[in-house]
Scaffold this motif. Structure first.
Motif, PDB file in Angstrom:
ATOM      1  N   VAL A   9      30.913  44.983  39.660  1.00  0.00           N
ATOM      2  CA  VAL A   9      31.671  46.217  39.796  1.00  0.00           C
ATOM      3  C   VAL A   9      31.569  46.986  38.483  1.00  0.00           C
ATOM      4  O   VAL A   9      31.342  46.401  37.426  1.00  0.00           O
ATOM      5  N   ILE A  10      31.729  48.291  38.562  1.00  0.00           N
ATOM      6  CA  ILE A  10      31.701  49.144  37.376  1.00  0.00           C
ATOM      7  C   ILE A  10      32.998  49.941  37.338  1.00  0.00           C
ATOM      8  O   ILE A  10      33.353  50.605  38.311  1.00  0.00           O
ATOM      9  N   GLY A  11      33.700  49.855  36.212  1.00  0.00           N
ATOM     10  CA  GLY A  11      34.911  50.642  36.012  1.00  0.00           C
ATOM     11  C   GLY A  11      34.642  51.752  35.020  1.00  0.00           C
ATOM     12  O   GLY A  11      33.790  51.610  34.135  1.00  0.00           O
ATOM     13  N   ALA A  27      40.948  47.506  40.746  1.00  0.00           N
ATOM     14  CA  ALA A  27      40.417  47.982  42.030  1.00  0.00           C
ATOM     15  C   ALA A  27      39.909  46.819  42.870  1.00  0.00           C
ATOM     16  O   ALA A  27      40.175  46.744  44.071  1.00  0.00           O
ATOM     17  N   ALA A  28      39.185  45.889  42.250  1.00  0.00           N
ATOM     18  CA  ALA A  28      38.645  44.742  42.987  1.00  0.00           C
ATOM     19  C   ALA A  28      39.766  43.852  43.518  1.00  0.00           C
ATOM     20  O   ALA A  28      39.669  43.315  44.626  1.00  0.00           O
ATOM     21  N   ASP A  54      32.378  61.470  27.107  1.00  0.00           N
ATOM     22  CA  ASP A  54      33.052  61.926  28.323  1.00  0.00           C
ATOM     23  C   ASP A  54      33.801  60.768  28.972  1.00  0.00           C
ATOM     24  O   ASP A  54      34.960  60.897  29.342  1.00  0.00           O
ATOM     25  N   SER A  55      33.121  59.608  29.117  1.00  0.00           N
ATOM     26  CA  SER A  55      33.787  58.439  29.699  1.00  0.00           C
ATOM     27  C   SER A  55      33.104  57.151  29.259  1.00  0.00           C
ATOM     28  O   SER A  55      31.932  57.142  28.889  1.00  0.00           O
ATOM     29  N   PHE A  56      33.884  56.091  29.302  1.00  0.00           N
ATOM     30  CA  PHE A  56      33.416  54.742  29.013  1.00  0.00           C
ATOM     31  C   PHE A  56      33.169  54.049  30.344  1.00  0.00           C
ATOM     32  O   PHE A  56      33.954  54.206  31.287  1.00  0.00           O
ATOM     33  N   ARG A  57      32.097  53.278  30.432  1.00  0.00           N
ATOM     34  CA  ARG A  57      31.814  52.516  31.651  1.00  0.00           C
ATOM     35  C   ARG A  57      31.587  51.053  31.279  1.00  0.00           C
ATOM     36  O   ARG A  57      30.874  50.752  30.333  1.00  0.00           O
ATOM     37  N   LEU A  62      32.200  39.737  38.648  1.00  0.00           N
ATOM     38  CA  LEU A  62      33.439  39.069  39.053  1.00  0.00           C
ATOM     39  C   LEU A  62      33.144  37.893  39.949  1.00  0.00           C
ATOM     40  O   LEU A  62      32.323  37.993  40.865  1.00  0.00           O
ATOM     41  N   SER A  63      33.818  36.790  39.716  1.00  0.00           N
ATOM     42  CA  SER A  63      33.702  35.664  40.636  1.00  0.00           C
ATOM     43  C   SER A  63      35.051  35.445  41.306  1.00  0.00           C
ATOM     44  O   SER A  63      36.103  35.644  40.717  1.00  0.00           O
ATOM     45  N   PHE A  64      34.982  35.069  42.577  1.00  0.00           N
ATOM     46  CA  PHE A  64      36.186  34.819  43.357  1.00  0.00           C
ATOM     47  C   PHE A  64      35.900  33.705  44.333  1.00  0.00           C
ATOM     48  O   PHE A  64      34.756  33.471  44.711  1.00  0.00           O
TER      49      PHE A  64
END
Length: 86
Positions: A9-11, A27-28, A54-57, A62-64
């Motif tokens: 995932v990317i935040g 979110a996840a 402008d923004s950090f990414r 993720l493991s579940f």
């Protein structure tokens, strides 16, 4: 025996890479249960036309815990191998 799935995932955040990671995990967590580990894979920035940030990414792996669907065959041991259609 436990089995875990992994997804990326990317935040994004206008504040920091840490906040971007928190956004991704939050979110996840709304659709995935039993999140176990979040590994930072990559961090980058988007830049405005004037060269400012402008923004950090933050990209996370993720493991579940994998939950076997109700009614699905067991996949452990010899009996599981015998249930796989040829």
């Amino acid at each position: 025996m436990s089995v875990y799935r992994v997804t990326e995932v990317i935040g994004t955040s206008s504040k920091s890479w840490e906040d971007a990671a928190q956004q991704a995990v939050s979110a996840a967590a709304r659709s995935l249960r039993d999140l176990r580990v979040a590994e930072v894979v990559e961090q980058d920035l988007t830049l405005a036309d004037d060269g400012t940030i402008d923004s950090f990414r933050t990209k996370l792996r993720l493991s579940f815990k994998y939950e076997q669907p109700i009614g699905a065959p067991e996949w452990e041991g010899q009996e599981a191998r015998q249930t796989i259609p040829a």
